[in-house]
Design a protein around this motif. Structure first.
Motif, short mmCIF file in Angstrom:
data_model
loop_
_atom_site.label_atom_id
_atom_site.label_comp_id
_atom_site.label_asym_id
_atom_site.label_seq_id
_atom_site.Cartn_x
_atom_site.Cartn_y
_atom_site.Cartn_z
N SER A 14 -16.37 35.75 45.73
CA SER A 14 -15.64 36.41 44.66
C SER A 14 -14.67 37.46 45.22
CB SER A 14 -16.59 37.06 43.66
OG SER A 14 -17.37 38.05 44.30
N THR A 15 -15.01 38.04 46.40
CA THR A 15 -14.20 39.11 46.98
C THR A 15 -14.08 38.93 48.48
OG1 THR A 15 -15.06 40.62 45.29
CG2 THR A 15 -13.95 41.62 47.16
N LEU A 16 -12.88 39.19 49.00
CA LEU A 16 -12.64 39.19 50.43
C LEU A 16 -12.32 40.62 50.83
CD1 LEU A 16 -11.95 37.84 53.19
CD2 LEU A 16 -9.61 37.63 52.34
N TYR A 17 -13.11 41.15 51.79
CA TYR A 17 -12.85 42.48 52.34
C TYR A 17 -12.16 42.29 53.69
CZ TYR A 17 -15.99 44.62 48.91
OH TYR A 17 -16.58 45.05 47.75
N HIS A 19 -10.85 44.12 56.73
CA HIS A 19 -11.02 45.40 57.40
C HIS A 19 -9.82 45.65 58.32
CE1 HIS A 19 -15.26 46.07 56.18
NE2 HIS A 19 -15.22 44.75 56.04
N LEU A 20 -8.98 46.59 57.92
CA LEU A 20 -7.77 46.93 58.67
C LEU A 20 -8.10 47.85 59.84
CD1 LEU A 20 -5.50 47.61 55.57
CD2 LEU A 20 -5.46 45.59 57.03
N PRO A 21 -7.24 47.88 60.86
CA PRO A 21 -7.47 48.81 61.97
C PRO A 21 -7.53 50.25 61.47
CG PRO A 21 -5.77 47.22 62.54
CD PRO A 21 -6.09 47.03 61.08
N ASP A 22 -8.26 51.08 62.15
CA ASP A 22 -8.41 52.51 61.85
C ASP A 22 -9.18 52.78 60.57
OD1 ASP A 22 -6.98 53.17 64.17
OD2 ASP A 22 -5.08 53.03 63.09
N GLY A 23 -9.93 51.80 60.06
CA GLY A 23 -10.87 52.07 58.99
C GLY A 23 -10.60 51.61 57.57
N PRO A 24 -9.35 51.56 57.09
CA PRO A 24 -9.16 51.15 55.69
C PRO A 24 -9.60 49.71 55.45
CG PRO A 24 -7.09 51.96 56.63
CD PRO A 24 -8.09 51.89 57.73
N VAL A 25 -10.00 49.43 54.22
CA VAL A 25 -10.43 48.09 53.84
C VAL A 25 -9.61 47.63 52.65
CG1 VAL A 25 -12.36 46.69 53.01
CG2 VAL A 25 -12.78 48.53 54.64
N LEU A 26 -9.05 46.44 52.77
CA LEU A 26 -8.30 45.83 51.68
C LEU A 26 -9.24 44.88 50.95
CD1 LEU A 26 -5.56 45.32 50.29
CD2 LEU A 26 -5.13 43.57 52.01
N SER A 27 -9.42 45.10 49.65
CA SER A 27 -10.31 44.28 48.84
C SER A 27 -9.46 43.33 48.00
CB SER A 27 -11.15 45.19 47.94
OG SER A 27 -11.92 44.41 47.06
N LEU A 28 -9.72 42.03 48.16
CA LEU A 28 -8.96 41.01 47.43
C LEU A 28 -9.90 40.15 46.59
CD1 LEU A 28 -6.81 39.73 50.42
CD2 LEU A 28 -6.02 41.20 48.58
N LYS A 29 -9.59 39.99 45.32
CA LYS A 29 -10.32 39.05 44.49
C LYS A 29 -9.88 37.65 44.88
CE LYS A 29 -12.64 41.91 42.00
NZ LYS A 29 -14.04 42.08 42.29
N VAL A 30 -10.82 36.77 45.13
CA VAL A 30 -10.51 35.44 45.64
C VAL A 30 -10.07 34.49 44.54
CG1 VAL A 30 -11.49 33.47 46.87
CG2 VAL A 30 -12.04 35.77 47.61
N ASP A 31 -10.42 34.76 43.32
CA ASP A 31 -10.09 33.87 42.20
C ASP A 31 -8.58 33.60 42.14
OD1 ASP A 31 -10.51 32.33 39.92
OD2 ASP A 31 -10.13 34.03 38.60
N GLY A 32 -8.21 32.37 42.46
CA GLY A 32 -6.81 31.96 42.37
C GLY A 32 -6.03 32.02 43.67
N ILE A 33 -6.59 32.64 44.72
CA ILE A 33 -5.83 32.71 45.98
C ILE A 33 -6.40 31.80 47.06
CG2 ILE A 33 -5.03 35.07 45.55
CD1 ILE A 33 -7.00 36.01 47.72
#
Length: 64
Positions: A14-17, A19-33
């Motif tokens: 349902s979700t893709l995390y 993990h970007l360099p230096d700590g931030p995390v991009l959270s993407l809902k997988v539905d439709g992508i």
């Protein structure tokens, strides 16, 4: 380095995390992508916990 990786079954995700360099995390809902991403072609490590909580964590090369 692995040349061939087993494909990730995104049907239970349902979700893709991402993990970007230096700590931030991009959270993407997988539905439709699902049709637009192919984690098998990315360089890095994948932690598939979709059977437990519906999440896949991706750590790009250099951040794994």
């Amino acid at each position: 380095m692995k040349l061939f990786v087993s494909p990730i079954d995104l049907s239970a995700v349902s979700t893709l995390y991402y993990h970007l360099p230096d700590g931030p995390v991009l959270s993407l809902k997988v539905d439709g992508i699902e049709d637009y991403i192919d984690l098998g072609l990315e360089m890095g490590h994948i932690c598939d916990t979709s059977a437990i909580d519906g999440v896949v964590h991706f750590f790009p090369r250099g951040n794994a």
